[in-house]
Design an enzyme around this catalytic site. Structure first.
Site, PDB file in Angstrom:
ATOM      1  N   LYS A 140     -17.850 -18.461 -18.176  1.00 16.12           N
ATOM      2  CA  LYS A 140     -17.805 -17.113 -17.413  1.00 16.12           C
ATOM      3  C   LYS A 140     -16.222 -17.336 -16.817  1.00 16.12           C
ATOM      4  O   LYS A 140     -15.632 -18.246 -16.624  1.00 16.12           O
ATOM      5  CB  LYS A 140     -18.650 -17.235 -15.950  1.00 16.12           C
ATOM      6  CG  LYS A 140     -18.507 -16.277 -15.158  1.00 16.12           C
ATOM      7  CD  LYS A 140     -19.731 -15.609 -15.112  1.00 16.12           C
ATOM      8  CE  LYS A 140     -19.927 -14.148 -14.679  1.00 16.12           C
ATOM      9  NZ  LYS A 140     -18.907 -13.090 -15.219  1.00 16.12           N
ATOM     10  N   LYS A 146     -13.576 -24.135 -10.280  1.00  9.77           N
ATOM     11  CA  LYS A 146     -14.358 -23.075  -9.430  1.00  9.77           C
ATOM     12  C   LYS A 146     -15.642 -23.166  -9.472  1.00  9.77           C
ATOM     13  O   LYS A 146     -16.492 -23.324  -8.320  1.00  9.77           O
ATOM     14  CB  LYS A 146     -13.597 -21.995  -9.779  1.00  9.77           C
ATOM     15  CG  LYS A 146     -13.491 -20.886  -8.635  1.00  9.77           C
ATOM     16  CD  LYS A 146     -12.703 -19.578  -9.042  1.00  9.77           C
ATOM     17  CE  LYS A 146     -11.327 -19.835  -9.422  1.00  9.77           C
ATOM     18  NZ  LYS A 146     -10.570 -18.604  -9.826  1.00  9.77           N
ATOM     19  N   LYS A 171     -11.841 -17.537 -19.941  1.00 15.72           N
ATOM     20  CA  LYS A 171     -10.955 -16.557 -19.146  1.00 15.72           C
ATOM     21  C   LYS A 171     -10.557 -15.564 -20.503  1.00 15.72           C
ATOM     22  O   LYS A 171     -10.223 -16.255 -21.652  1.00 15.72           O
ATOM     23  CB  LYS A 171      -9.506 -17.173 -18.636  1.00 15.72           C
ATOM     24  CG  LYS A 171      -8.842 -16.170 -17.667  1.00 15.72           C
ATOM     25  CD  LYS A 171      -9.844 -16.060 -16.500  1.00 15.72           C
ATOM     26  CE  LYS A 171      -9.127 -15.281 -15.517  1.00 15.72           C
ATOM     27  NZ  LYS A 171      -9.515 -15.422 -14.106  1.00 15.72           N
TER      28      LYS A 171
HETATM   29  P1  NAD Z   1      -5.495  -6.426  -9.349  1.00 14.64           P
HETATM   30  O1  NAD Z   1      -4.750  -5.905 -10.486  1.00 14.64           O
HETATM   31  O2  NAD Z   1      -6.690  -5.687  -8.741  1.00 14.64           O
HETATM   32  O3  NAD Z   1      -4.491  -6.372  -8.225  1.00 14.64           O
HETATM   33  C1  NAD Z   1      -3.190  -7.064  -8.151  1.00 14.64           C
HETATM   34  C2  NAD Z   1      -2.020  -6.178  -7.436  1.00 14.64           C
HETATM   35  O4  NAD Z   1      -1.015  -7.149  -7.177  1.00 14.64           O
HETATM   36  C3  NAD Z   1      -1.771  -4.872  -7.992  1.00 14.64           C
HETATM   37  O5  NAD Z   1      -1.782  -3.978  -7.116  1.00 14.64           O
HETATM   38  C4  NAD Z   1      -0.406  -5.186  -8.418  1.00 14.64           C
HETATM   39  O6  NAD Z   1       0.496  -4.096  -8.302  1.00 14.64           O
HETATM   40  C5  NAD Z   1       0.250  -6.243  -7.453  1.00 14.64           C
HETATM   41  N1  NAD Z   1       1.286  -6.849  -7.774  1.00 14.64           N
HETATM   42  C6  NAD Z   1       1.575  -7.488  -9.173  1.00 14.64           C
HETATM   43  N2  NAD Z   1       2.701  -8.093  -9.085  1.00 14.64           N
HETATM   44  C7  NAD Z   1       3.131  -8.085  -7.854  1.00 14.64           C
HETATM   45  C8  NAD Z   1       4.368  -8.680  -7.122  1.00 14.64           C
HETATM   46  N3  NAD Z   1       5.195  -9.388  -7.739  1.00 14.64           N
HETATM   47  N4  NAD Z   1       4.468  -8.530  -5.752  1.00 14.64           N
HETATM   48  C9  NAD Z   1       3.505  -7.847  -5.001  1.00 14.64           C
HETATM   49  N5  NAD Z   1       2.396  -7.280  -5.622  1.00 14.64           N
HETATM   50  C10 NAD Z   1       2.431  -7.373  -7.087  1.00 14.64           C
HETATM   51  O7  NAD Z   1      -5.888  -7.896  -9.613  1.00 14.64           O
HETATM   52  P2  NAD Z   1      -6.907  -8.671  -8.867  1.00 14.64           P
HETATM   53  O8  NAD Z   1      -8.223  -8.576  -9.205  1.00 14.64           O
HETATM   54  O9  NAD Z   1      -6.769  -8.312  -7.356  1.00 14.64           O
HETATM   55  O10 NAD Z   1      -6.451 -10.180  -8.886  1.00 14.64           O
HETATM   56  C11 NAD Z   1      -5.342 -10.793  -8.161  1.00 14.64           C
HETATM   57  C12 NAD Z   1      -5.337 -11.979  -8.300  1.00 14.64           C
HETATM   58  O11 NAD Z   1      -6.570 -12.976  -7.974  1.00 14.64           O
HETATM   59  C13 NAD Z   1      -5.155 -12.853  -9.796  1.00 14.64           C
HETATM   60  O12 NAD Z   1      -4.444 -13.933  -9.500  1.00 14.64           O
HETATM   61  C14 NAD Z   1      -6.495 -12.814 -10.296  1.00 14.64           C
HETATM   62  O13 NAD Z   1      -6.394 -13.830 -11.335  1.00 14.64           O
HETATM   63  C15 NAD Z   1      -6.990 -13.384  -9.019  1.00 14.64           C
HETATM   64  N6  NAD Z   1      -8.582 -13.322  -8.970  1.00 14.64           N
HETATM   65  C16 NAD Z   1      -9.218 -12.115  -8.995  1.00 14.64           C
HETATM   66  C17 NAD Z   1     -10.636 -12.040  -8.991  1.00 14.64           C
HETATM   67  C18 NAD Z   1     -11.443 -10.646  -9.211  1.00 14.64           C
HETATM   68  O14 NAD Z   1     -12.398 -10.865  -9.122  1.00 14.64           O
HETATM   69  N7  NAD Z   1     -10.875  -9.649  -9.337  1.00 14.64           N
HETATM   70  C19 NAD Z   1     -11.496 -13.438  -8.950  1.00 14.64           C
HETATM   71  C20 NAD Z   1     -10.670 -14.371  -8.619  1.00 14.64           C
HETATM   72  C21 NAD Z   1      -9.338 -14.443  -8.883  1.00 14.64           C
END
Ligand code: NAD
Length: 469
Positions: free
Chosen positions: A69, A93, A105
């Site tokens: 996953k 995780k 991934k």
């Molecule tokens: P997302 O695309 O919804 O949001 C990411 C945000 O970060 C966007 O609004 C983008 O504009 C902003 N961003 C990008 N570069 C930036 C920078 N340099 N400075 C400030 N803002 C910036 O993505 P997400 O799903 O929220 O994922 C964010 C992180 O969390 C990633 O590392 C992802 O792997 C991790 N993550 C996400 C999930 C999930 O369920 N979505 C689960 C576990 C981990």
């Protein structure tokens, strides 16, 4: 940027933790390596009729439990190395939060802001088709979810494509999680990673010994917080930290810049302002910071990087003022910076634990899809009636008069969202306690403890299979 790759950094963390275990070297290498990576390139027709070739990957790190996953990331910076690193983190995780899956991934090299919705749909559907062709997707094989740049809409396209092409109609809904609720999603999944991040930070802040060591008061209320990234994870984490934790969000960074107000920002209203003006800048009462990266260096108790990896590096680590770095994003602190922060006495709540709320609730969604029944459906009314009888009997015995409306309010049975959120909260608390116990026992930082916890569980799973002596 760090000089060593993200994957090498994950390997470094693994090796640091593995040294505290006594598993045989061969078993440790089997746990560490990435089992399979599928690199594909496929064409899509753009809206103007031209053809664009898209690079994409799916990495399956460990099949010690099936399905594997992990989310799918849409970003231009995606590389094979990054996808393998993120898949490895998924294995650890899942083990830390006792979700019975291996890690995977996906990454698709696209800039979602430069493609139209119809082009993004074509990319997502073709990617799903490619995964299916090579058996890299399926309810019992590999189950994707949202990650950076993707959300419920993309998951619905994946599900629809899979259902169209697959012969397995009964369980097909479980081929992907993070779907919209009307299409097999579970209530609470969209906000789960942010909500889990909130629970994890709250647990750390309630840890008397840790707060004492940092010179901070116990509890989350009133703590100042800077959040980087106002996407799915950052927005929901900030919202719950503010609304349920009573913390003060003083800084928010997005790619266009950052805003700072030591008296606090209202997260919902910042989002509304961004929707209206197209930027978080010029938010009433806040100071603009043109260079978004500088927001990481603002004075605060807790820094929550929730955007991408390698944000705190050896270049800016000396200027970080936060006493707690809560890794909502995957890999936001490079290995060099990690060492420096620990030397400074900063508490790092590691990604492998802190953002595991997403996969936890994805697991609930997968279970819901396979069982074909909404959580709470069989017992909500029964619970309500039982609660009503207990309240009425007790109030009668105590001679109290409680109105029927009040009894109905008190007696309400748990619905799906209540069950999902309480399952998530329980998972995050249990995992926090497990990891902190290991940290105390081995005298390590939380990341090393989290990796030790994961390595031990994956090792046991391999050993129980009986394929190793
Ligand atoms: P997302 O695309 O919804 O949001 C990411 C945000 O970060 C966007 O609004 C983008 O504009 C902003 N961003 C990008 N570069 C930036 C920078 N340099 N400075 C400030 N803002 C910036 O993505 P997400 O799903 O929220 O994922 C964010 C992180 O969390 C990633 O590392 C992802 O792997 C991790 N993550 C996400 C999930 C999930 O369920 N979505 C689960 C576990 C981990």
């Amino acid at each position: 940027m760090s000089t060593i790759s993200f994957l090498d950094q994950v390997h470094r963390m693994f090796e640091k933790a593995a040294a505290y275990t006594d598993h045989p070297a061969g078993l440790l290498s089997q746990i560490n390596i990435c089992n399979s990576v599928y690199h594909m390139e496929f064409p899509i027709v753009r809206d103007d009729g031209s053809i664009k070739v898209i690079k994409a990957w799916r990495a399956e790190h460990s099949q010690h439990k099936l399905p594997v996953k992990g989310g799918i990331r849409f970003a231009m910076a995606v590389t094979e190395d990054e996808v393998m690193a993120l898949a490895s983190l998924m294995t650890y995780k899942c083990a830390i939060v006792n979700v019975p899956f291996g890690g995977a991934k996906g990454g698709v090299m696209v800039d979602r802001r430069k493609l139209s919705d119809t082009e993004l749909e074509r990319v997502t559907r073709r990617y799903t088709y490619e995964l299916l062709r090579k058996n890299f997707i399926g309810p019992g094989v590999d189950v994707p979810a949202p990650d950076y740049g993707t959300g419920p809409r993309e998951m619905a396209w994946i599900m629809d494509t899979y259902m169209t092409l697959s012969s397995d109609k009964l369980d097909a809904l479980a081929c992907v999680t993070g779907k919209p609720v009307g299409h097999g999603g579970v209530r609470g999944r969209n906000e789960a990673t942010g909500r889990g991040t909130f629970y994890g930070i709250r647990e750390a802040c309630n840890d008397i010994d840790r707060m004492k060591a940092l010179g901070l008061e116990t509890g989350l209320a009133g703590k100042t917080i800077v959040v980087q990234g106002l996407g799915n994870v950052g927005f929901h984490a900030a919202k719950y930290l503010e609304e349920e934790g009573d913390a003060k969000i003083v800084g928010i960074a997005e790619y266009e810049g950052a805003i700072y107000n030591p008296d606090g920002l209202n997260v919902e209203s910042v989002v509304a302002h961004r929707k209206e003006t197209g930027s978080i800048l010029n938010y009433e009462g806040a100071q603009n910071i043109e260079n978004s990266a500088e927001a990481l260096e603002l004075p605060c108790d807790i820094l929550v990087p929730a955007a991408l990896e390698a944000q705190i590096t050896k270049k800016n680590v000396d200027r970080i003022q936060a006493k707690i770095v809560a890794e909502a994003a995957n890999g936001p602190v490079t290995a060099d910076a990690d060492t420096k922060l620990l030397e400074k006495g900063v508490l790092i709540i590691p990604d492998v634990y802190l953002n595991a709320g997403g996969v936890t609730v994805s697991y609930f969604e997968w279970l819901r899809n396979l069982s074909h029944v909404r959580f709470g459906r069989m017992r909500q009314r029964f619970e309500q009636q039982a609660n009503k009888r207990i309240i009425s009997a007790l109030s009668e015995a105590a001679g109290l008069k409680i109105s029927d409306e009040r009894i109905a309010e008190l007696a309400v049975g748990a619905d799906e969202l209540d069950l999902v959120n309480s399952g998530l909260e329980e998972t995050m608390i249990t995992a926090y306690n497990e990891v902190t116990e290991i940290a105390k026992d081995k005298n390590t930082d939380l990341r090393t403890a989290a990796f030790i916890c994961a390595i031990d569980k994956v090792a046991i799973a391999y050993l129980e299979m009986g394929i190793f002596p």
